[in-house]
Motif scaffolding. Sequence first.
Motif, PDB file in Angstrom:
ATOM      1  N   SER A  89       0.826  -1.214   0.000  1.00  0.00           N
ATOM      2  CA  SER A  89       0.000   0.000   0.000  1.00  0.00           C
ATOM      3  C   SER A  89       0.861   1.266   0.000  1.00  0.00           C
ATOM      4  O   SER A  89       0.420   2.322  -0.458  1.00  0.00           O
ATOM      5  CB  SER A  89      -0.934   0.005   1.214  1.00  0.00           C
ATOM      6  OG  SER A  89      -0.187  -0.055   2.421  1.00  0.00           O
ATOM      7  N   SER A  94      -1.181  -2.324  -4.024  1.00  0.00           N
ATOM      8  CA  SER A  94      -2.437  -2.894  -3.536  1.00  0.00           C
ATOM      9  C   SER A  94      -2.741  -2.215  -2.193  1.00  0.00           C
ATOM     10  O   SER A  94      -1.994  -1.336  -1.748  1.00  0.00           O
ATOM     11  CB  SER A  94      -2.333  -4.418  -3.368  1.00  0.00           C
ATOM     12  OG  SER A  94      -1.586  -4.746  -2.206  1.00  0.00           O
ATOM     13  N   ASN A  95      -3.830  -2.658  -1.545  1.00  0.00           N
ATOM     14  CA  ASN A  95      -4.180  -2.069  -0.254  1.00  0.00           C
ATOM     15  C   ASN A  95      -3.518  -2.804   0.916  1.00  0.00           C
ATOM     16  O   ASN A  95      -3.834  -2.541   2.082  1.00  0.00           O
ATOM     17  CB  ASN A  95      -5.699  -2.057  -0.067  1.00  0.00           C
ATOM     18  CG  ASN A  95      -6.282  -3.459   0.034  1.00  0.00           C
ATOM     19  OD1 ASN A  95      -5.611  -4.447  -0.291  1.00  0.00           O
ATOM     20  ND2 ASN A  95      -7.543  -3.565   0.445  1.00  0.00           N
ATOM     21  N   TYR A 114      -4.994  -5.729   5.777  1.00  0.00           N
ATOM     22  CA  TYR A 114      -5.365  -6.153   4.422  1.00  0.00           C
ATOM     23  C   TYR A 114      -4.181  -6.923   3.848  1.00  0.00           C
ATOM     24  O   TYR A 114      -3.083  -6.372   3.722  1.00  0.00           O
ATOM     25  CB  TYR A 114      -5.689  -4.949   3.543  1.00  0.00           C
ATOM     26  CG  TYR A 114      -6.817  -4.089   4.056  1.00  0.00           C
ATOM     27  CD1 TYR A 114      -8.117  -4.567   4.100  1.00  0.00           C
ATOM     28  CD2 TYR A 114      -6.584  -2.801   4.518  1.00  0.00           C
ATOM     29  CE1 TYR A 114      -9.162  -3.787   4.587  1.00  0.00           C
ATOM     30  CE2 TYR A 114      -7.615  -2.007   5.006  1.00  0.00           C
ATOM     31  CZ  TYR A 114      -8.897  -2.509   5.035  1.00  0.00           C
ATOM     32  OH  TYR A 114      -9.926  -1.723   5.534  1.00  0.00           O
ATOM     33  N   GLY A 116      -3.689  -8.161   0.748  1.00  0.00           N
ATOM     34  CA  GLY A 116      -3.336  -7.990  -0.657  1.00  0.00           C
ATOM     35  C   GLY A 116      -3.486  -9.272  -1.447  1.00  0.00           C
ATOM     36  O   GLY A 116      -3.885 -10.313  -0.922  1.00  0.00           O
ATOM     37  N   GLY A 117      -3.124  -9.199  -2.728  1.00  0.00           N
ATOM     38  CA  GLY A 117      -3.373 -10.326  -3.634  1.00  0.00           C
ATOM     39  C   GLY A 117      -2.177 -11.207  -3.890  1.00  0.00           C
ATOM     40  O   GLY A 117      -2.284 -12.197  -4.631  1.00  0.00           O
ATOM     41  N   HIS A 121       3.113  -9.026  -0.841  1.00  0.00           N
ATOM     42  CA  HIS A 121       2.528  -7.705  -0.635  1.00  0.00           C
ATOM     43  C   HIS A 121       2.721  -7.185   0.788  1.00  0.00           C
ATOM     44  O   HIS A 121       2.596  -5.980   1.023  1.00  0.00           O
ATOM     45  CB  HIS A 121       1.050  -7.715  -1.021  1.00  0.00           C
ATOM     46  CG  HIS A 121       0.837  -7.582  -2.482  1.00  0.00           C
ATOM     47  ND1 HIS A 121      -0.401  -7.323  -3.053  1.00  0.00           N
ATOM     48  CD2 HIS A 121       1.706  -7.683  -3.528  1.00  0.00           C
ATOM     49  CE1 HIS A 121      -0.280  -7.265  -4.368  1.00  0.00           C
ATOM     50  NE2 HIS A 121       0.983  -7.491  -4.676  1.00  0.00           N
TER      51      HIS A 121
END
Length: 220
Positions: A89, A94-95, A114, A116-117, A121
Amino acid sequence: MSTNQILFYISIGLLSVLLIGGFIFNNIPAPVTSQQENAVEESTTTVLDENETTSVTPEVDLVINNGTFDEPITNDPENPYRWWIWQASDYNISNARVSSYGVKDGYAYLKVKYPGGETWHIQFNQWIKLERGATYEVSFKAKADIARKIWLNIAQNHEPWSSYLPEPYILTYDLTTEWQTFTFEYTHPEDADEIVNFSFQLGLDKPTTIYFDDISIVKK
């Protein structure tokens, strides 16, 4: 003066000489022989202080810094040889981010808000120095508030960020709510960088709090 008086004074004089001479003779220290000198040397060189010990503790070649979390997590990317957190982030990838982290009761915790994907991340990192061709035993303890996976990588700390682990180039660990100890052997390639990134990857899986303790990398 009569003959008896003369003999009396001569006797007194002789007695005084004998008494003084005996006193001086008895108080003269006896000479020390070479055997006695050696005995003294031997006795003094074998005496140890009660706090001394003759055992020698071998040095342990530890690589990781603050692996038992006796000190706080600095989380300063400008000082990557201490524990620091990378999150996607911060770079608008990503967040993925953590909402809190710290040290409590001698262990580290990171709360993943969070994930992430991708696994990478969120990363809990430390740059370390490894000897090319050397074999190390890597060990750590970990758990989570919810059962989930984490990943571990040893990789370049610069582009293209290539992993030095054998295929599949990353290690996967299944955490539970109880402490587990994970151990593996790692041999640093002869053509690898000496300074590498030791990275726990905390992305992709469930958001929860993850705990670490007793992280060590010891040369065999």
